[in-house]
Design a protein around this motif. Structure first.
Motif, PDB file in Angstrom:
ATOM      1  N   THR A  32      40.772  28.305  39.826  1.00 20.80           N
ATOM      2  CA  THR A  32      40.762  29.724  39.450  1.00 20.80           C
ATOM      3  C   THR A  32      39.548  30.428  40.026  1.00 20.80           C
ATOM      4  N   ILE A  33      38.383  29.812  39.908  1.00 21.01           N
ATOM      5  CA  ILE A  33      37.179  30.490  40.429  1.00 21.01           C
ATOM      6  C   ILE A  33      37.204  30.545  41.953  1.00 21.01           C
ATOM      7  N   TYR A  34      37.769  29.524  42.592  1.00 21.62           N
ATOM      8  CA  TYR A  34      37.865  29.568  44.047  1.00 21.62           C
ATOM      9  C   TYR A  34      38.837  30.659  44.501  1.00 21.62           C
ATOM     10  N   ARG A  35      39.888  30.912  43.713  1.00 19.21           N
ATOM     11  CA  ARG A  35      40.785  32.034  44.012  1.00 19.21           C
ATOM     12  C   ARG A  35      40.048  33.361  43.846  1.00 19.21           C
ATOM     13  N   LYS A  36      39.196  33.441  42.829  1.00 21.53           N
ATOM     14  CA  LYS A  36      38.413  34.664  42.607  1.00 21.53           C
ATOM     15  C   LYS A  36      37.505  34.945  43.802  1.00 21.53           C
ATOM     16  N   PHE A  37      36.973  33.890  44.407  1.00 24.30           N
ATOM     17  CA  PHE A  37      36.097  34.063  45.569  1.00 24.30           C
ATOM     18  C   PHE A  37      36.840  34.709  46.739  1.00 24.30           C
ATOM     19  N   LYS A  38      38.154  34.571  46.787  1.00 30.24           N
ATOM     20  CA  LYS A  38      38.951  35.123  47.885  1.00 30.24           C
ATOM     21  C   LYS A  38      39.431  36.546  47.611  1.00 30.24           C
ATOM     22  N   GLU A  39      39.292  37.020  46.371  1.00 31.64           N
ATOM     23  CA  GLU A  39      39.784  38.349  46.014  1.00 31.64           C
ATOM     24  C   GLU A  39      38.821  39.438  46.483  1.00 31.64           C
ATOM     25  N   GLU A  40      39.403  40.536  46.963  1.00 29.56           N
ATOM     26  CA  GLU A  40      38.577  41.644  47.439  1.00 29.56           C
ATOM     27  C   GLU A  40      37.994  42.449  46.284  1.00 29.56           C
ATOM     28  N   THR A  41      38.740  42.585  45.189  1.00 29.67           N
ATOM     29  CA  THR A  41      38.231  43.289  44.012  1.00 29.67           C
ATOM     30  C   THR A  41      38.375  42.389  42.798  1.00 29.67           C
ATOM     31  N   LEU A  42      37.398  42.463  41.925  1.00 30.75           N
ATOM     32  CA  LEU A  42      37.374  41.628  40.737  1.00 30.75           C
ATOM     33  C   LEU A  42      37.266  42.499  39.486  1.00 30.75           C
ATOM     34  N   ASP A  43      37.751  41.970  38.383  1.00 29.62           N
ATOM     35  CA  ASP A  43      37.649  42.641  37.100  1.00 29.62           C
ATOM     36  C   ASP A  43      36.186  42.696  36.673  1.00 29.62           C
ATOM     37  N   TYR A  44      35.753  43.854  36.206  1.00 30.25           N
ATOM     38  CA  TYR A  44      34.360  44.033  35.813  1.00 30.25           C
ATOM     39  C   TYR A  44      33.956  43.054  34.713  1.00 30.25           C
ATOM     40  N   GLY A  45      34.833  42.838  33.737  1.00 31.72           N
ATOM     41  CA  GLY A  45      34.507  41.924  32.638  1.00 31.72           C
ATOM     42  C   GLY A  45      34.214  40.516  33.130  1.00 31.72           C
ATOM     43  N   PHE A  46      35.004  40.060  34.098  1.00 29.78           N
ATOM     44  CA  PHE A  46      34.798  38.722  34.653  1.00 29.78           C
ATOM     45  C   PHE A  46      33.459  38.652  35.384  1.00 29.78           C
ATOM     46  N   VAL A  47      33.184  39.661  36.201  1.00 29.58           N
ATOM     47  CA  VAL A  47      31.927  39.688  36.957  1.00 29.58           C
ATOM     48  C   VAL A  47      30.738  39.737  36.003  1.00 29.58           C
ATOM     49  N   LYS A  48      30.865  40.508  34.929  1.00 28.53           N
ATOM     50  CA  LYS A  48      29.795  40.626  33.938  1.00 28.53           C
ATOM     51  C   LYS A  48      29.522  39.273  33.283  1.00 28.53           C
ATOM     52  N   LYS A  49      30.585  38.540  32.919  1.00 29.78           N
ATOM     53  CA  LYS A  49      30.420  37.217  32.301  1.00 29.78           C
ATOM     54  C   LYS A  49      29.698  36.263  33.244  1.00 29.78           C
ATOM     55  N   VAL A  50      30.117  36.264  34.506  1.00 26.40           N
ATOM     56  CA  VAL A  50      29.464  35.386  35.487  1.00 26.40           C
ATOM     57  C   VAL A  50      28.007  35.790  35.653  1.00 26.40           C
ATOM     58  N   GLY A  51      27.756  37.090  35.740  1.00 26.66           N
ATOM     59  CA  GLY A  51      26.388  37.580  35.880  1.00 26.66           C
ATOM     60  C   GLY A  51      25.506  37.152  34.718  1.00 26.66           C
ATOM     61  N   ASP A  52      26.058  37.210  33.509  1.00 32.80           N
ATOM     62  CA  ASP A  52      25.306  36.770  32.333  1.00 32.80           C
ATOM     63  C   ASP A  52      24.989  35.276  32.400  1.00 32.80           C
ATOM     64  N   LEU A  53      25.960  34.489  32.894  1.00 29.92           N
ATOM     65  CA  LEU A  53      25.756  33.041  32.983  1.00 29.92           C
ATOM     66  C   LEU A  53      24.690  32.658  34.011  1.00 29.92           C
ATOM     67  N   ILE A  54      24.701  33.357  35.141  1.00 27.93           N
ATOM     68  CA  ILE A  54      23.778  32.966  36.214  1.00 27.93           C
ATOM     69  C   ILE A  54      22.519  33.821  36.243  1.00 27.93           C
ATOM     70  N   GLY A  55      22.432  34.792  35.353  1.00 30.82           N
ATOM     71  CA  GLY A  55      21.253  35.649  35.312  1.00 30.82           C
ATOM     72  C   GLY A  55      21.168  36.593  36.492  1.00 30.82           C
ATOM     73  N   HIS A  56      22.316  37.149  36.888  1.00 32.20           N
ATOM     74  CA  HIS A  56      22.353  38.051  38.039  1.00 32.20           C
ATOM     75  C   HIS A  56      22.965  39.382  37.622  1.00 32.20           C
ATOM     76  N   ASP A  57      22.352  40.476  38.029  1.00 31.32           N
ATOM     77  CA  ASP A  57      22.867  41.815  37.750  1.00 31.32           C
ATOM     78  C   ASP A  57      23.651  42.296  38.972  1.00 31.32           C
ATOM     79  N   PHE A  58      24.975  42.387  38.826  1.00 35.58           N
ATOM     80  CA  PHE A  58      25.832  42.779  39.941  1.00 35.58           C
ATOM     81  C   PHE A  58      25.910  44.296  40.118  1.00 35.58           C
TER      82      PHE A  58
END
Length: 128
Positions: A32-58
């Protein structure tokens, strides 16, 4: 220019946190995450969760309009056999600025899909 999936992948790579830990924390699978890497646009909620996990502000990586856009994919549902299931086309809608309205719109779509699925099950398997 990189698309959102590539930006996400690069940020995860630079964080030093393993993909295994990220997918475990998100409750998704590695494919699933590898498919997300191929997507041109991502859901903000998903990006926010990943950002919180890795400590990155997108917020600096994506524009404001990209952050609020929820990429709904439209599919034309057409019967493959001679069944009497009606063909439905989902239309692309502009995202609502209010989260409550977005959730209500998603709930309506979800209920509509469940009803269509139940009708299909009744046609295929008949009533119990």
């Amino acid at each position: 220019m990189s698309h959102q999936g590539e930006i996400l992948q690069e940020a995860i790579k630079n964080s030093g946190i393993s993909i295994t830990r990220i997918v475990d924390d998100l409750g998704i699978t590695r494919p699933t995450i590898y498919r997300k890497f191929k997507e041109e646009t991502l859901d903000y909620g998903f990006v926010k969760k990943v950002g919180d996990l890795i400590g990155h502000d997108f917020s600096q990586d994506f524009t404001t309009s990209e952050q609020t856009a929820l990429p709904f994919v439209t599919h034309s549902v057409s019967p493959t056999s001679g069944s009497a299931v009606p063909s439905k086309t989902l239309s692309l809608q502009q995202p609502e600025p209010d989260c409550t309205k977005q959730l209500l719109a998603l709930q309506t779509k979800y209920i509509s899909l469940l009803e269509a699925y139940n009708e299909l099950l009744l046609k295929v398997y008949g009533p119990r």
